[in-house]
Design a protein around this motif. Structure first.
Motif, PDB file in Angstrom:
ATOM      1  N   SER A  30       0.828  -1.206   0.000  1.00 55.11           N
ATOM      2  CA  SER A  30       0.000   0.000   0.000  1.00 55.11           C
ATOM      3  C   SER A  30       0.866   1.262   0.000  1.00 55.11           C
ATOM      4  CB  SER A  30      -0.917   0.004   1.235  1.00 55.11           C
ATOM      5  OG  SER A  30      -0.157  -0.049   2.433  1.00 55.11           O
ATOM      6  N   ARG A  82       0.669   4.342  -2.672  1.00 51.75           N
ATOM      7  CA  ARG A  82       0.577   5.761  -2.311  1.00 51.75           C
ATOM      8  C   ARG A  82       1.663   6.573  -3.001  1.00 51.75           C
ATOM      9  NH1 ARG A  82      -0.381   5.364   4.266  1.00 51.75           N
ATOM     10  NH2 ARG A  82      -2.427   4.326   4.198  1.00 51.75           N
ATOM     11  N   ARG A  86       3.100   5.918  -5.900  1.00 47.99           N
ATOM     12  CA  ARG A  86       2.753   6.076  -7.315  1.00 47.99           C
ATOM     13  C   ARG A  86       1.615   7.070  -7.489  1.00 47.99           C
ATOM     14  NH1 ARG A  86       3.086   0.520  -6.874  1.00 47.99           N
ATOM     15  NH2 ARG A  86       0.836   0.277  -7.195  1.00 47.99           N
ATOM     16  N   ALA A  87       0.641   6.996  -6.597  1.00 50.29           N
ATOM     17  CA  ALA A  87      -0.478   7.933  -6.678  1.00 50.29           C
ATOM     18  C   ALA A  87      -0.023   9.364  -6.411  1.00 50.29           C
ATOM     19  CB  ALA A  87      -1.567   7.535  -5.680  1.00 50.29           C
ATOM     20  N   SER A  88       0.938   9.515  -5.519  1.00 51.27           N
ATOM     21  CA  SER A  88       1.416  10.859  -5.161  1.00 51.27           C
ATOM     22  C   SER A  88       2.116  11.539  -6.325  1.00 51.27           C
ATOM     23  CB  SER A  88       2.376  10.776  -3.970  1.00 51.27           C
ATOM     24  OG  SER A  88       1.710  10.279  -2.832  1.00 51.27           O
ATOM     25  N   ARG A 111      -1.035  11.689  -9.471  1.00 52.61           N
ATOM     26  CA  ARG A 111      -2.148  12.606  -9.184  1.00 52.61           C
ATOM     27  C   ARG A 111      -1.941  13.256  -7.819  1.00 52.61           C
ATOM     28  NH1 ARG A 111      -6.796  11.440 -12.091  1.00 52.61           N
ATOM     29  NH2 ARG A 111      -7.588  13.381 -11.148  1.00 52.61           N
ATOM     30  N   PRO A 112      -0.959  14.150  -7.697  1.00 50.80           N
ATOM     31  CA  PRO A 112      -0.610  14.704  -6.379  1.00 50.80           C
ATOM     32  C   PRO A 112      -1.743  15.477  -5.725  1.00 50.80           C
ATOM     33  CG  PRO A 112       0.523  15.884  -8.136  1.00 50.80           C
ATOM     34  CD  PRO A 112      -0.089  14.675  -8.754  1.00 50.80           C
ATOM     35  N   THR A 172      -4.300  12.999  -4.365  1.00 50.15           N
ATOM     36  CA  THR A 172      -3.722  12.255  -3.238  1.00 50.15           C
ATOM     37  C   THR A 172      -3.634  13.138  -1.998  1.00 50.15           C
ATOM     38  OG1 THR A 172      -2.383  11.063  -4.851  1.00 50.15           O
ATOM     39  CG2 THR A 172      -1.785  10.798  -2.552  1.00 50.15           C
ATOM     40  N   GLN A 173      -3.259  14.403  -2.185  1.00 47.36           N
ATOM     41  CA  GLN A 173      -3.192  15.337  -1.064  1.00 47.36           C
ATOM     42  C   GLN A 173      -4.578  15.545  -0.463  1.00 47.36           C
ATOM     43  OE1 GLN A 173      -0.027  17.181  -0.547  1.00 47.36           O
ATOM     44  NE2 GLN A 173      -0.829  17.725   1.457  1.00 47.36           N
ATOM     45  N   LEU A 229      -6.861  13.427  -0.197  1.00 45.97           N
ATOM     46  CA  LEU A 229      -7.231  12.242   0.576  1.00 45.97           C
ATOM     47  C   LEU A 229      -6.494  12.155   1.905  1.00 45.97           C
ATOM     48  CD1 LEU A 229      -7.356   9.586  -2.305  1.00 45.97           C
ATOM     49  CD2 LEU A 229      -9.289  10.672  -1.138  1.00 45.97           C
ATOM     50  N   ILE A 279      -3.072  12.364   2.379  1.00 46.78           N
ATOM     51  CA  ILE A 279      -1.727  11.815   2.309  1.00 46.78           C
ATOM     52  C   ILE A 279      -0.740  12.966   2.142  1.00 46.78           C
ATOM     53  CG2 ILE A 279      -0.159  10.354   0.977  1.00 46.78           C
ATOM     54  CD1 ILE A 279      -2.570   8.660   0.202  1.00 46.78           C
ATOM     55  N   VAL A 294       1.911  14.360   0.591  1.00 46.77           N
ATOM     56  CA  VAL A 294       2.665  14.108  -0.637  1.00 46.77           C
ATOM     57  C   VAL A 294       4.114  14.589  -0.540  1.00 46.77           C
ATOM     58  CG1 VAL A 294       2.811  14.630  -3.104  1.00 46.77           C
ATOM     59  CG2 VAL A 294       0.602  14.067  -2.063  1.00 46.77           C
TER      60      VAL A 294
END
Length: 292
Positions: free
Chosen positions: A169, A173, A175-177, A180-181, A184-185, A187, A189, A191
């Motif tokens: 996981s 995170r 890769r997502a950061s 799509r920063p 992701t931010q 949500l 997280i 970044v």
């Protein structure tokens, strides 16, 4: 291959596998940084050199043994990487890749120049740890214990890094950061912390490779610049940003290089670049890269 003994052949393949282990570790760090941060980190070779010097100077100045250096040098270089990311590289993420390349190239030249000034270019040897001296007679060849340890340690670290990024996981995170920063931010997280940590881990892998290399090669300021061009070729062949591609290609090309030294020694210095040219003609994104 007539006239070549099996012992000589296996010895060269072992040498190629050792070189491939360093190619895999260094290209893995480059792939992590480029794949997740879009930074072409030309300072990677210099940080590999700093890792080797950290082990050497830790032994000379503080009596730090090899096993502690394997932990301390990557940690120190990783913290240096964090400082570089927070103060310099963070400003370049939205710019063209060329800016990151130029900045890290300049940092590499500065780092190499500083170490040249204080330590010269002759190089110093680092002792093989007592536990890994000697070797094993396998019948068809003699295997130095330290060489075998380098291959094993590199394989374990590469496998752990691949699993962390691709199968956990935390890796999702990361890769997502980078992809799509903003989302992701939103949500919750953090970044910037993830990005900084990623760069720190990437350069720590280079320092780990430097400590592994210290008992094999002469520790000197140009040891990284002598290797980084080949490592970039490995990354291009495997696919820019592909972690699995960097690992597989690094090990495979090390073996190819070792075999070339037996079959046609004159071509061993350029065989990797010939393969790169062919791969780029057939598959520009690399063997494991995503076609765009």
């Amino acid at each position: 291959m007539e006239g070549i003994s099996s012992q000589a052949l296996f010895a060269q393949l072992l040498l190629g596998l050792i070189n491939g282990s360093f190619y895999a570790l260094l290209s893995l760090g480059l792939a992590v940084i480029f794949g997740l941060l879009n930074i072409i980190n030309f300072a990677h070779g210099a940080l590999y050199m700093v890792g080797a010097f950290a082990a050497l100077l830790g032994l000379k100045w503080f009596g730090l043994n090899y096993w502690l250096a394997l932990l301390a040098a990557p940690l120190l270089v990783g913290l240096l990487g964090v400082a570089l990311e927070r103060t310099m590289l963070r400003r370049l993420y939205r710019l063209d890749h060329l800016y990151g390349l130029l900045l890290t190239f300049g940092l590499a030249l500065m780092g190499e120049g500083v170490f040249r000034y204080f330590f010269g270019i002759s190089g110093e040897s680092y002792p093989v740890p007592d536990q890994l001296q000697g070797g094993l007679n396998l019948g068809f060849m003699f295997l130095p214990l330290y060489r075998g340890w380098v291959v094993l340690a590199s394989a374990l670290v590469c496998a752990a890094a691949w699993y962390l990024v691709e199968r956990t996981s935390l890796g999702a995170r990361l890769r997502a950061s980078t992809e799509r920063p903003e989302l992701t931010q939103a949500l919750g997280i953090n970044v910037p912390v993830l990005v900084t940590t990623t760069y720190g881990v990437g350069v720590a892998l280079a320092a780990f490779a430097g400590v592994l290399a210290a008992p094999i090669v002469q520790v000197n300021p140009v040891m990284g610049s002598n290797l980084i061009i080949v490592v970039f070729a490995v990354v291009v062949i495997g696919g820019m940003g592909s972690i699995l591609g960097s690992i597989v290609t690094g090990l495979g090309l090390g073996l190819v290089e070792g075999l070339a030294k037996v079959v046609y020694p004159e071509a061993s210095a350029v065989v990797i670049f010939l393969i790169m040219a062919v791969v780029l003609l057939v598959r520009p994104a690399g063997l494991f890269g995503k076609q765009t």
